[in-house]
Design an enzyme around this catalytic site. Structure first.
Site, PDB file in Angstrom:
ATOM      1  N   GLY A  28       0.706  -1.191   0.005  1.00 56.59           N
ATOM      2  CA  GLY A  28       0.023   0.017  -0.013  1.00 56.59           C
ATOM      3  C   GLY A  28       0.752   1.177  -0.082  1.00 56.59           C
ATOM      4  O   GLY A  28       0.245   2.422  -0.195  1.00 56.59           O
ATOM      5  N   ALA A  29       2.082   1.176  -0.011  1.00 52.23           N
ATOM      6  CA  ALA A  29       3.024   2.522   0.229  1.00 52.23           C
ATOM      7  C   ALA A  29       3.414   2.497  -1.437  1.00 52.23           C
ATOM      8  O   ALA A  29       4.256   3.738  -1.629  1.00 52.23           O
ATOM      9  CB  ALA A  29       4.244   2.047   0.950  1.00 52.23           C
ATOM     10  N   TYR A  54       8.854 -13.583 -13.282  1.00 49.30           N
ATOM     11  CA  TYR A  54       7.689 -12.481 -12.835  1.00 49.30           C
ATOM     12  C   TYR A  54       6.409 -12.929 -13.043  1.00 49.30           C
ATOM     13  O   TYR A  54       5.399 -13.181 -12.302  1.00 49.30           O
ATOM     14  CB  TYR A  54       8.004 -11.091 -13.123  1.00 49.30           C
ATOM     15  CG  TYR A  54       6.859 -10.008 -13.039  1.00 49.30           C
ATOM     16  CD1 TYR A  54       6.602  -9.803 -11.574  1.00 49.30           C
ATOM     17  CD2 TYR A  54       6.006  -9.453 -13.737  1.00 49.30           C
ATOM     18  CE1 TYR A  54       5.393  -8.820 -11.242  1.00 49.30           C
ATOM     19  CE2 TYR A  54       5.089  -8.693 -13.748  1.00 49.30           C
ATOM     20  CZ  TYR A  54       4.755  -8.474 -12.406  1.00 49.30           C
ATOM     21  OH  TYR A  54       3.673  -7.479 -12.430  1.00 49.30           O
ATOM     22  N   LYS A  99       3.063 -14.188 -10.961  1.00 49.40           N
ATOM     23  CA  LYS A  99       1.860 -13.491 -10.995  1.00 49.40           C
ATOM     24  C   LYS A  99       0.694 -14.645 -11.438  1.00 49.40           C
ATOM     25  O   LYS A  99      -0.300 -14.388 -10.694  1.00 49.40           O
ATOM     26  CB  LYS A  99       1.800 -12.376 -11.906  1.00 49.40           C
ATOM     27  CG  LYS A  99       2.735 -11.240 -11.637  1.00 49.40           C
ATOM     28  CD  LYS A  99       2.527 -10.541 -10.252  1.00 49.40           C
ATOM     29  CE  LYS A  99       1.067  -9.823 -10.091  1.00 49.40           C
ATOM     30  NZ  LYS A  99       1.250  -9.010  -8.854  1.00 49.40           N
ATOM     31  N   LEU A 125      -1.304  -6.112  -3.266  1.00 48.64           N
ATOM     32  CA  LEU A 125      -0.514  -5.412  -4.349  1.00 48.64           C
ATOM     33  C   LEU A 125       0.920  -5.773  -4.114  1.00 48.64           C
ATOM     34  O   LEU A 125       1.657  -5.493  -5.115  1.00 48.64           O
ATOM     35  CB  LEU A 125      -0.679  -4.076  -4.344  1.00 48.64           C
ATOM     36  CG  LEU A 125      -2.231  -3.521  -4.323  1.00 48.64           C
ATOM     37  CD1 LEU A 125      -2.580  -1.864  -4.140  1.00 48.64           C
ATOM     38  CD2 LEU A 125      -2.654  -3.892  -5.668  1.00 48.64           C
ATOM     39  N   ILE A 176       0.736   2.281  -7.088  1.00 48.82           N
ATOM     40  CA  ILE A 176      -0.516   1.975  -7.331  1.00 48.82           C
ATOM     41  C   ILE A 176      -1.352   1.941  -5.797  1.00 48.82           C
ATOM     42  O   ILE A 176      -2.258   2.552  -5.538  1.00 48.82           O
ATOM     43  CB  ILE A 176      -0.989   0.750  -7.955  1.00 48.82           C
ATOM     44  CG1 ILE A 176      -0.257   0.894  -9.249  1.00 48.82           C
ATOM     45  CG2 ILE A 176      -2.447   0.580  -7.942  1.00 48.82           C
ATOM     46  CD1 ILE A 176      -0.446  -0.722 -10.273  1.00 48.82           C
TER      47      ILE A 176
END
Ligand SMILES: NC(=O)c1ccc[n+]([C@@H]2O[C@H](COP(=O)([O-])OP(=O)(O)OC[C@H]3O[C@@H](n4cnc5c(N)ncnc54)[C@H](O)[C@@H]3O)[C@@H](O)[C@H]2O)c1
Length: 347
Positions: A9-10, A185, A189, A80, A13
């Site tokens: 959250g930092a 990556y 995901k 995220l 997005i």
């Protein structure tokens, strides 16, 4: 009041998602370990609202994840936090797997350990999971080209060729296009998608999996050389340098403005649509060269240079089938990006 845990959250997005959720009245808890590649200059996240409870937590450390879930008991999770280097993941595979895969299972186990389940889990996945995606020949044959190899790049064979067919790329459609990752990556995901979906299905938790195309806009770290191509372009243009463009300049991408992505994430948090799997893009593909030219024009920097350089693991083309109404036009979004560098022309 809804309690929402936002991992990562930092970040670029995440910090915007957090601000919007606070405005909507959520009690927001952020779990983010302030990755030095993303947050080189800070020990505390300056861009989070004061109402937010921030916890510097590394998802690879299970006891810390247990502790934040235990003390928060979130109703909603927006996941995220991730290692996001596409090319980088090919040389730092374990780091990507550890954070993206193991970090996700730590989060899921933390709920099991506490005997609590959230109502919803929203995952930011990536268009990277499609790899080269589906291409179509002039005769209508649909093929999934294999990953481009070093010898293809070295020979300047940029477009995939399958059985001698002249191909054009098809847009990504989550309901149809098969995942074919071309870098570590992307594999992680896709693994996150499966982990979150199977766990949530088993525990009757609603899921929203959003496959983001290339997100751009003000606020993305300019110090991470592995992500955010348009931010790197804008930094170069702001210094008055010519933007260097890879391959032949005709790599195709779907650049979607960060605020439009935040809209979709917040809508997913709302939970009006259950079991969501969706592509999030502008629906309008652009070549890297035309995008670089717009940035150069806005910043007043020299004409971009096509270098013929390349990066293993990059795909030739990616775009979503649909954008949404009200998506920010590319030129407008780029003007905001360039202005954020303090270089926009006054004209
Ligand atoms: N930006 C894009 O174009 C894009 C495209 C597709 C998908 N995504 C996905 O969206 C999400 C957010 O991306 P972003 O662009 O905001 O990236 P970002 O790097 O700005 O934010 C990610 C945040 O996660 C944190 N983080 C990293 N490892 C962590 C760990 N081990 N424990 C706790 N926190 C950790 C970082 O400190 C950072 O603040 C990611 O999951 C990414 O895969 C982004």
């Amino acid at each position: 009041m809804t309690t929402t845990l936002v991992t990562g959250g930092a970040g670029f997005i995440g910090s915007r998602v957090v601000r919007r959720l606070v405005e909507l009245g959520h009690h927001v808890v952020v779990a983010d370990y302030l990755h030095p590649q993303v947050h080189p200059e800070t020990s505390a996240p300056t861009r989070l609202p004061p109402e937010v409870r921030f916890q510097a937590i590394d998802l690879t450390h299970a006891p810390s994840v247990d502790s934040i879930v235990r003390s928060t008991l979130p109703d909603v999770v927006v996941h995220l936090a991730a290692e996001t280097g596409t090319g980088q993941s090919l040389t730092e595979a374990s780091r990507h797997a550890k954070v993206n895969v193991l970090g996700t299972t730590h989060l899921l186990d933390a709920f099991t350990n506490r005997g609590h389940v959230p109502d919803r889990m929203v995952l930011a996945s990536s268009r990277a999971i499609y790899g080269e995606g589906a291409w179509i020949g002039e005769d209508g044959t649909v093929v999934y080209p294999r990953q481009r190899r070093p010898e293809d790049f070295a020979a300047g064979r940029w477009d995939p060729v399958v059985d001698g067919l002249v191909l054009r790329p098809l847009p990504h459609r989550a309901s149809v296009t098969q995942p074919r990752p071309t870098n570590v990556y992307a594999v992680t995901k896709l693994a996150q998608e499966h982990l979150v979906t199977v766990w949530c299905d088993a525990h009757d938790v609603d899921t929203a999996v959003l496959r983001l195309q290339n997100v751009y806009g003000p606020g993305q770290t300019a110090t991470n050389p592995y992500t955010g191509v348009l931010t790197l372009f804008a930094v170069r243009a702001a210094r008055g340098q010519a933007i260097e463009v890879y391959e032949d300049g005709r790599i195709l991408r779907d650049f979607v403005f960060v605020d439009d992505v935040v809209d979709e994430i917040v809508r997913a948090v709302d939970g009006t649509e259950r079991g969501m799997l969706r592509d999030i893009g502008s629906g309008r593909p652009s070549t890297i060269l035309e995008t670089a030219r717009i940035i150069a024009e806005l910043a007043g920097s020299p004409e971009p240079v096509v270098t013929g350089a390349y990066r293993l693991g990059d795909v030739r083309a990616a775009h979503a089938a649909e954008g949404g109404t009200g998506r920010t036009p590319l030129r407008e979004g780029l003007a905001r990006l360039v202005a954020s560098m303090g270089t926009a022309r006054s004209s």
